[in-house]
Design an enzyme around this catalytic site. Sequence first.
Site, PDB file in Angstrom:
ATOM      1  N   ASN A  85      19.321 -50.171 -32.305  1.00 51.87           N
ATOM      2  CA  ASN A  85      20.380 -49.937 -31.593  1.00 51.87           C
ATOM      3  C   ASN A  85      21.479 -50.927 -32.061  1.00 51.87           C
ATOM      4  OD1 ASN A  85      22.680 -49.452 -29.857  1.00 51.87           O
ATOM      5  ND2 ASN A  85      21.868 -50.174 -27.814  1.00 51.87           N
ATOM      6  N   LYS A  97      24.522 -50.977 -31.498  1.00 58.71           N
ATOM      7  CA  LYS A  97      25.824 -51.272 -30.726  1.00 58.71           C
ATOM      8  C   LYS A  97      27.198 -51.200 -31.543  1.00 58.71           C
ATOM      9  CE  LYS A  97      22.371 -53.778 -27.782  1.00 58.71           C
ATOM     10  NZ  LYS A  97      22.412 -54.907 -26.640  1.00 58.71           N
ATOM     11  N   HIS A 134      22.340 -46.828 -20.811  1.00 59.42           N
ATOM     12  CA  HIS A 134      21.955 -48.041 -21.218  1.00 59.42           C
ATOM     13  C   HIS A 134      22.751 -48.819 -20.405  1.00 59.42           C
ATOM     14  CE1 HIS A 134      22.158 -51.857 -23.768  1.00 59.42           C
ATOM     15  NE2 HIS A 134      21.161 -51.412 -24.262  1.00 59.42           N
ATOM     16  N   GLU A 183      24.348 -51.626 -20.643  1.00 59.06           N
ATOM     17  CA  GLU A 183      25.758 -51.942 -21.061  1.00 59.06           C
ATOM     18  C   GLU A 183      26.817 -50.732 -20.550  1.00 59.06           C
ATOM     19  OE1 GLU A 183      24.062 -55.098 -24.401  1.00 59.06           O
ATOM     20  OE2 GLU A 183      24.974 -53.058 -25.000  1.00 59.06           O
ATOM     21  N   GLU A 191      14.531 -51.249 -19.864  1.00 59.60           N
ATOM     22  CA  GLU A 191      14.960 -52.577 -20.041  1.00 59.60           C
ATOM     23  C   GLU A 191      15.447 -53.467 -18.963  1.00 59.60           C
ATOM     24  OE1 GLU A 191      18.776 -51.671 -21.720  1.00 59.60           O
ATOM     25  OE2 GLU A 191      19.646 -50.409 -20.241  1.00 59.60           O
ATOM     26  N   GLY A 209      20.139 -59.842 -24.228  1.00 58.67           N
ATOM     27  CA  GLY A 209      21.049 -60.708 -24.542  1.00 58.67           C
ATOM     28  C   GLY A 209      21.059 -62.180 -24.195  1.00 58.67           C
ATOM     29  N   SER A 221      15.581 -57.885 -25.663  1.00 53.61           N
ATOM     30  CA  SER A 221      15.501 -59.142 -26.318  1.00 53.61           C
ATOM     31  C   SER A 221      14.178 -59.066 -27.268  1.00 53.61           C
ATOM     32  CB  SER A 221      15.906 -60.394 -25.734  1.00 53.61           C
ATOM     33  OG  SER A 221      16.881 -60.593 -25.120  1.00 53.61           O
TER      34      SER A 221
END
Length: 249
Positions: free
Chosen positions: A8, A10, A95, A97, A162, A168, A207
């Site tokens: 991904n 991003k 996701h 985010e 996740e 991150g 991560s």
Amino acid sequence: MRQMIIGNWKMHGLRKAGTDLASAITTEIGAILKERDVVLAPPFTLLHHLFPLLSEHGVGLGAQDCHAEIEGAYTGDISAGMLADSGVSHVILGHSERREHHHEYNALIRRKVMRAREFGLCPVVCVGESGRQKEENLAEEWLGKQITECLPPDFDGIVAYEPIWAIGTGKAATQQDIESRLTFLHDALARHLETDDKSMRVLYGGSVKPEDAASILAVPGVGGVLVGGASLSARSFLGIARAGLPLAS
């Protein structure tokens, strides 16, 4: 079950940098594809451009989101049909985010899943708990809610776990954490989909780094990994994709 490695990207990569990265990955991906499936999910602007290169080398093309409607006055959005028309085979939905920054909620994600399937895309639906939910022992309750509310009862796509607290941050869940959560998710999926088959791919994403990949991919129930930042380096991504395979030694 063949494991799947999804990169991904991003919001990273202009055309030259994206082409260089995809070229560096596809040049060395051949042996890996004999053992695992690989998908790259670049920004929308690179989908049509990278499709021929990825397709030639057997790498799937993924997208990072799609709208729940077929078309309409939705400035700045992209439809499932547009993705399919660009050669996309997989689409990441829900996701963390997107949930945080775009305030996406379970019912909306479910609509996106159904629309993606309508256009022949394989939805990769992300679920995961926050640090607070983990600390307060609410993780399984929250994960179960995401499964039942995001996935239609005939879902046949991919789930990506996740742990939000690991994304991150450089932190990674322990192998025991991952196995425990994936066991729960496989059981929750079996109940929700009313099946005894627990072979649906459940990926881990949090991560993931080359040095951790082999141990993560060896955890029972792990159907692959969803890779974020490490997918922006061909060396790191390839290291993850080949981790634990005989060709890596």
